[in-house]
Write a protein that holds these residues in place. Structure first.
Motif, mmCIF file in Angstrom:
data_model
loop_
_atom_site.group_PDB
_atom_site.id
_atom_site.type_symbol
_atom_site.label_atom_id
_atom_site.label_comp_id
_atom_site.label_asym_id
_atom_site.label_seq_id
_atom_site.Cartn_x
_atom_site.Cartn_y
_atom_site.Cartn_z
ATOM 1 N N ALA A 22 -11.899 -1.274 -5.058
ATOM 2 C CA ALA A 22 -11.262 -2.552 -5.396
ATOM 3 C C ALA A 22 -10.660 -2.501 -6.803
ATOM 4 O O ALA A 22 -9.549 -3.001 -7.035
ATOM 5 N N ASP A 23 -11.399 -1.882 -7.752
ATOM 6 C CA ASP A 23 -10.871 -1.767 -9.117
ATOM 7 C C ASP A 23 -9.641 -0.869 -9.152
ATOM 8 O O ASP A 23 -8.654 -1.168 -9.846
ATOM 9 N N SER A 26 -6.687 -2.731 -7.588
ATOM 10 C CA SER A 26 -6.242 -3.814 -8.463
ATOM 11 C C SER A 26 -5.477 -3.259 -9.661
ATOM 12 O O SER A 26 -4.424 -3.792 -10.044
#
Length: 340
Positions: A22-23, A26
């Motif tokens: 997710a990081d 993003s």
């Protein structure tokens, strides 16, 4: 191209590092948005050559998109190699230093706040700051020199156009005007009843002479002959002086052009051939007309034959009924007289 290369490389490094998916996604998304910000806003500023407050706006928007990406993954720091040069392309060097420092130290502060080791060591950050400022100054100097070269090329082009204009004036005088003069002479010696042809030829002759006179050289544009001569004398070597004797009188444009060109040619000859240390230019007005004398303290004319320049001076003066006199008494003197 530099920005595209660094962005693609940085996004690749971000996607393959060990941070949570997710990081990584993003951070990559923020870098893509940063690229769109550059294409939509920053690139237009670069193409227009803008260096004002709008560069600060772009830098602030870029920092707002890039800093969160660095917070998510340290590999986003590599985008600095494309972001820092942009700052120097969108604002003056003195302005660019401060946002550049903010960009360079943002990864250090963010990783310090997160309790992690910075991706860029502090000595490396300081080195980037110094190198970036030196690089920005060098690029700015190159840009200034390119602008100066552009101005020089424009001046050369203007001088070339002036020389071409003078050449066409001489061509018209030596062809059309002389040809019409011959026509008038021949018609006057022929049988009568040729009034219409004679009148037409005379009108064409006046038009041709008017065309020659209207092509005034650029030093006369918008100024008097006296001002043009002062500018001319102030910019030559050897050092020269200029003075006016008598009350100035209005002159025809054709006379002003001839006088200016004659002084230009005389001063050129002084610089090239006389070996003089100074020259004096005197313009005199009296009841009979106007005269111009160019005198130097050089070696004089000697026995050298008249060159093309002096012959051209005589030819120009003949156009306005003037005369040219030369003397070599304690130097050289060129005296031009035009009756009014």
């Amino acid at each position: 191209m530099l920005f595209a290369l660094t962005q693609v490389t940085t996004i690749t490094l971000v996607l393959v590092d060990a941070n949570p998916l997710a990081d990584r996604l993003s951070a990559a998304g923020l870098l893509v948005l940063n690229s769109l910000w550059f294409v939509g806003y920053g690139l237009r500023l670069m193409k227009k050559g803008v260096e004002d407050w709008r560069g600060l706006v772009y830098a602030a928007g870029s920092l707002a998109l890039w800093a969160p990406a660095v917070w998510l993954t340290g590999n986003a720091t590599f985008a600095l190699f494309g972001l820092v040069p942009q700052i120097y392309m969108m604002m003056p060097v003195t302005w660019a230093f401060f946002p550049m420092v903010v960009f360079v130290f943002t990864p250090q502060l963010l990783t310090w706040l997160a309790g992690a080791d910075p991706a860029l060591p502090w000595p490396g950050a300081l080195l980037i700051v110094g190198f970036s400022q030196a690089f920005g100054w060098a690029v700015s100097r190159i840009a200034q020199q390119n602008a100066q070269r552009g101005e020089l090329l424009e001046r050369i082009e203007a001088l070339t156009l002036e020389a071409e204009r003078a050449r066409w004036s001489a061509e018209i005088h030596d062809t059309l005007a002389q040809g019409f003069t011959s026509i008038i002479t021949l018609l006057q010696a022929a049988q009568p009843n040729v009034d219409l042809a004679l009148r037409t030829a005379r009108e064409n002759l006046r038009e041709a002479r008017a065309l020659v006179a209207s092509n005034a050289p650029s030093p006369l544009d918008g100024s008097s002959l006296e001002d043009a001569l002062r500018r001319l004398v102030s910019g030559v070597s050897p050092p020269s002086t200029f003075r006016v004797i008598g009350d100035a009188r209005p002159l025809a444009t054709s006379v002003e052009v001839v006088l200016l060109r004659t002084v230009q040619e005389a001063l050129t000859n002084v610089a090239r051939h006389s070996g003089a240390t100074r020259a004096d230019v005197v313009m005199r007005f009296d009841e009979e007309g106007v005269s111009l004398e160019v005198r130097d303290d050089g070696r004089g004319f000697g026995d050298a034959p008249e060159g093309f320049g002096l012959r051209g001076m005589r030819a120009r003066l003949e156009q306005v009924g003037g005369t040219l006199s030369l003397s070599s008494d304690e130097g050289a003197s060129v005296l031009v007289e035009v009756p009014l």
